[in-house]
Motif scaffolding. Sequence first.
Motif, PDB file in Angstrom:
ATOM      1  N   TYR A   1      33.836 -79.436  18.025  1.00 39.56           N
ATOM      2  CA  TYR A   1      34.703 -80.512  18.522  1.00 39.56           C
ATOM      3  C   TYR A   1      33.847 -81.654  19.083  1.00 39.56           C
ATOM      4  O   TYR A   1      34.083 -82.836  18.787  1.00 39.56           O
ATOM      5  CB  TYR A   1      35.644 -79.955  19.588  1.00 39.56           C
ATOM      6  CG  TYR A   1      36.371 -81.021  20.385  1.00 39.56           C
ATOM      7  CD1 TYR A   1      37.383 -81.789  19.802  1.00 39.56           C
ATOM      8  CD2 TYR A   1      36.039 -81.247  21.719  1.00 39.56           C
ATOM      9  CE1 TYR A   1      38.046 -82.765  20.540  1.00 39.56           C
ATOM     10  CE2 TYR A   1      36.702 -82.212  22.456  1.00 39.56           C
ATOM     11  CZ  TYR A   1      37.701 -82.972  21.864  1.00 39.56           C
ATOM     12  OH  TYR A   1      38.350 -83.936  22.590  1.00 39.56           O
TER      13      TYR A   1
ATOM     14  N   GLU B   1      43.200 -75.422  14.163  1.00 39.75           N
ATOM     15  CA  GLU B   1      42.530 -76.352  13.257  1.00 39.75           C
ATOM     16  C   GLU B   1      41.283 -75.739  12.634  1.00 39.75           C
ATOM     17  O   GLU B   1      41.028 -75.917  11.436  1.00 39.75           O
ATOM     18  CB  GLU B   1      42.143 -77.619  14.026  1.00 39.75           C
ATOM     19  CG  GLU B   1      41.399 -78.630  13.171  1.00 39.75           C
ATOM     20  CD  GLU B   1      40.849 -79.805  13.969  1.00 39.75           C
ATOM     21  OE1 GLU B   1      40.382 -80.774  13.346  1.00 39.75           O
ATOM     22  OE2 GLU B   1      40.877 -79.748  15.222  1.00 39.75           O
ATOM     23  N   GLY B   2      40.504 -75.011  13.431  1.00 39.57           N
ATOM     24  CA  GLY B   2      39.231 -74.489  12.950  1.00 39.57           C
ATOM     25  C   GLY B   2      39.376 -73.411  11.894  1.00 39.57           C
ATOM     26  O   GLY B   2      38.847 -73.525  10.782  1.00 39.57           O
TER      27      GLY B   2
ATOM     28  N   TYR C   1      35.736 -81.212  14.366  1.00 39.36           N
ATOM     29  CA  TYR C   1      37.137 -80.930  14.653  1.00 39.36           C
ATOM     30  C   TYR C   1      37.728 -82.051  15.505  1.00 39.36           C
ATOM     31  O   TYR C   1      37.030 -82.662  16.326  1.00 39.36           O
ATOM     32  CB  TYR C   1      37.290 -79.606  15.404  1.00 39.36           C
ATOM     33  CG  TYR C   1      36.943 -78.376  14.607  1.00 39.36           C
ATOM     34  CD1 TYR C   1      37.038 -78.351  13.218  1.00 39.36           C
ATOM     35  CD2 TYR C   1      36.531 -77.219  15.250  1.00 39.36           C
ATOM     36  CE1 TYR C   1      36.721 -77.227  12.505  1.00 39.36           C
ATOM     37  CE2 TYR C   1      36.218 -76.068  14.539  1.00 39.36           C
ATOM     38  CZ  TYR C   1      36.307 -76.082  13.163  1.00 39.36           C
ATOM     39  OH  TYR C   1      35.993 -74.947  12.458  1.00 39.36           O
ATOM     40  N   GLU C   2      39.020 -82.281  15.357  1.00 38.25           N
ATOM     41  CA  GLU C   2      39.729 -83.263  16.170  1.00 38.25           C
ATOM     42  C   GLU C   2      40.228 -82.674  17.477  1.00 38.25           C
ATOM     43  O   GLU C   2      40.472 -83.408  18.439  1.00 38.25           O
ATOM     44  CB  GLU C   2      40.934 -83.810  15.403  1.00 38.25           C
ATOM     45  CG  GLU C   2      40.606 -84.640  14.182  1.00 38.25           C
ATOM     46  CD  GLU C   2      41.867 -85.136  13.512  1.00 38.25           C
ATOM     47  OE1 GLU C   2      42.712 -85.768  14.202  1.00 38.25           O
ATOM     48  OE2 GLU C   2      42.036 -84.872  12.308  1.00 38.25           O
TER      49      GLU C   2
ATOM     50  N   LYS D   1      36.882 -80.446   6.573  1.00 41.61           N
ATOM     51  CA  LYS D   1      36.470 -80.003   7.906  1.00 41.61           C
ATOM     52  C   LYS D   1      35.956 -78.565   7.861  1.00 41.61           C
ATOM     53  O   LYS D   1      34.978 -78.215   8.530  1.00 41.61           O
ATOM     54  CB  LYS D   1      37.641 -80.092   8.886  1.00 41.61           C
ATOM     55  CG  LYS D   1      38.083 -81.486   9.237  1.00 41.61           C
ATOM     56  CD  LYS D   1      39.286 -81.429  10.182  1.00 41.61           C
ATOM     57  CE  LYS D   1      39.801 -82.806  10.526  1.00 41.61           C
ATOM     58  NZ  LYS D   1      41.022 -82.761  11.380  1.00 41.61           N
TER      59      LYS D   1
ATOM     60  N   ALA E   1      44.147 -79.457  10.199  1.00 47.48           N
ATOM     61  CA  ALA E   1      43.124 -78.820   9.364  1.00 47.48           C
ATOM     62  C   ALA E   1      42.950 -79.496   8.012  1.00 47.48           C
ATOM     63  O   ALA E   1      43.872 -80.122   7.483  1.00 47.48           O
ATOM     64  CB  ALA E   1      43.482 -77.351   9.152  1.00 47.48           C
TER      65      ALA E   1
ATOM     66  N   GLU F   1      41.469 -74.752  19.880  1.00 46.84           N
ATOM     67  CA  GLU F   1      41.342 -73.614  18.963  1.00 46.84           C
ATOM     68  C   GLU F   1      41.059 -72.305  19.690  1.00 46.84           C
ATOM     69  O   GLU F   1      40.118 -72.198  20.487  1.00 46.84           O
ATOM     70  CB  GLU F   1      40.208 -73.872  17.969  1.00 46.84           C
ATOM     71  CG  GLU F   1      39.888 -72.708  17.038  1.00 46.84           C
ATOM     72  CD  GLU F   1      40.893 -72.565  15.920  1.00 46.84           C
ATOM     73  OE1 GLU F   1      41.114 -71.442  15.453  1.00 46.84           O
ATOM     74  OE2 GLU F   1      41.460 -73.594  15.503  1.00 46.84           O
TER      75      GLU F   1
ATOM     76  N   SER G   1      41.055 -74.706   8.760  1.00 47.24           N
ATOM     77  CA  SER G   1      40.155 -75.526   7.945  1.00 47.24           C
ATOM     78  C   SER G   1      39.178 -74.661   7.161  1.00 47.24           C
ATOM     79  O   SER G   1      38.928 -74.906   5.960  1.00 47.24           O
ATOM     80  CB  SER G   1      39.383 -76.502   8.849  1.00 47.24           C
ATOM     81  OG  SER G   1      40.230 -77.467   9.411  1.00 47.24           O
TER      82      SER G   1
ATOM     83  N   ALA H   1      32.361 -77.335   8.963  1.00 51.53           N
ATOM     84  CA  ALA H   1      32.268 -76.365  10.059  1.00 51.53           C
ATOM     85  C   ALA H   1      31.447 -75.150   9.652  1.00 51.53           C
ATOM     86  O   ALA H   1      30.586 -74.689  10.412  1.00 51.53           O
ATOM     87  CB  ALA H   1      33.665 -75.938  10.500  1.00 51.53           C
TER      88      ALA H   1
ATOM     89  N   ASN I   1      40.252 -79.437  20.586  1.00 55.65           N
ATOM     90  CA  ASN I   1      39.482 -78.388  21.259  1.00 55.65           C
ATOM     91  C   ASN I   1      40.407 -77.310  21.819  1.00 55.65           C
ATOM     92  O   ASN I   1      40.115 -76.687  22.828  1.00 55.65           O
ATOM     93  CB  ASN I   1      38.600 -78.967  22.357  1.00 55.65           C
ATOM     94  CG  ASN I   1      39.401 -79.597  23.486  1.00 55.65           C
ATOM     95  OD1 ASN I   1      40.614 -79.777  23.358  1.00 55.65           O
ATOM     96  ND2 ASN I   1      38.740 -79.939  24.573  1.00 55.65           N
TER      97      ASN I   1
END
Length: 248
Positions: free
Chosen positions: A144, A159-160, A149-150, A214, A210, A154, A163, A218, A152
């Motif tokens: 993040y 999102e993480g 990532y957009e 990304k 996601a 997660e 993605s 990641a 924080n």
Amino acid sequence: MEMFKQTADEIMEKDPELAIIPVGSLEQHGPHLPVMTDWAIAAELGRRVAEKTGAFLLPALPISTCREHMGKKGAVWMEPTTFYQMMNDIIMSLKVQGFKKVAILQCHGGVFIMSPLVRDLNAKYNPDLMVVNIDACIFFDRLYQEGIYETNTELHAGEGETSMMLAIAPETVHMERAVDFVPDVPRPYLSYGSIFRASPSGVWGEPSKASGEKGEAALSRMGELTVEEMNKAFAYMSQKEKFNYSYF
């Protein structure tokens, strides 16, 4: 090529001193991700780390401890004491074969028995064997901060992880079913009740943000960060000298 796809003689010729054990889980990941998510991420991260280090990669373990996901079918777990003994046996078999270093890649956040396992092994067997555990969750905030990532928020199926699954196995992801949810209780409350008590959907994060791009970024960065953290821990243990009767 992953080393477990090679013959024993080919592995003997390479004679690696480092073994990598990726650990995943089979458990719910909201309405949009498959139950194999943690296992799939563990397998992919393990592959990338082994490629960077030349290590002997074990196939990712699909089952660990995940009672915090009780409530829907598809989660499979073992008792923490069983997991402890299983991991101990696996690592001891590697030690007998001459492996000097073992890196566990923990890609399921709920394996709380892992810390005493690693501490016990190092207390008993340093410097002949060094064991490190890299918990992938520690990288979420770093990703993040670095702008990959957009969000924080997660913790689970956000999102993480979404993605990364869009990068690894996009055919298993159902983005039209993704729902964002950030519980109003902290992570330790998973010791008081299943994730469904905190989040009706089983999601802890914002999967709507996601993307496969990304996820690839990641995974690439997590591979780098895992190797960095692993090497730091091994270097720390390697520098220790005997203190009275102990190397620990």
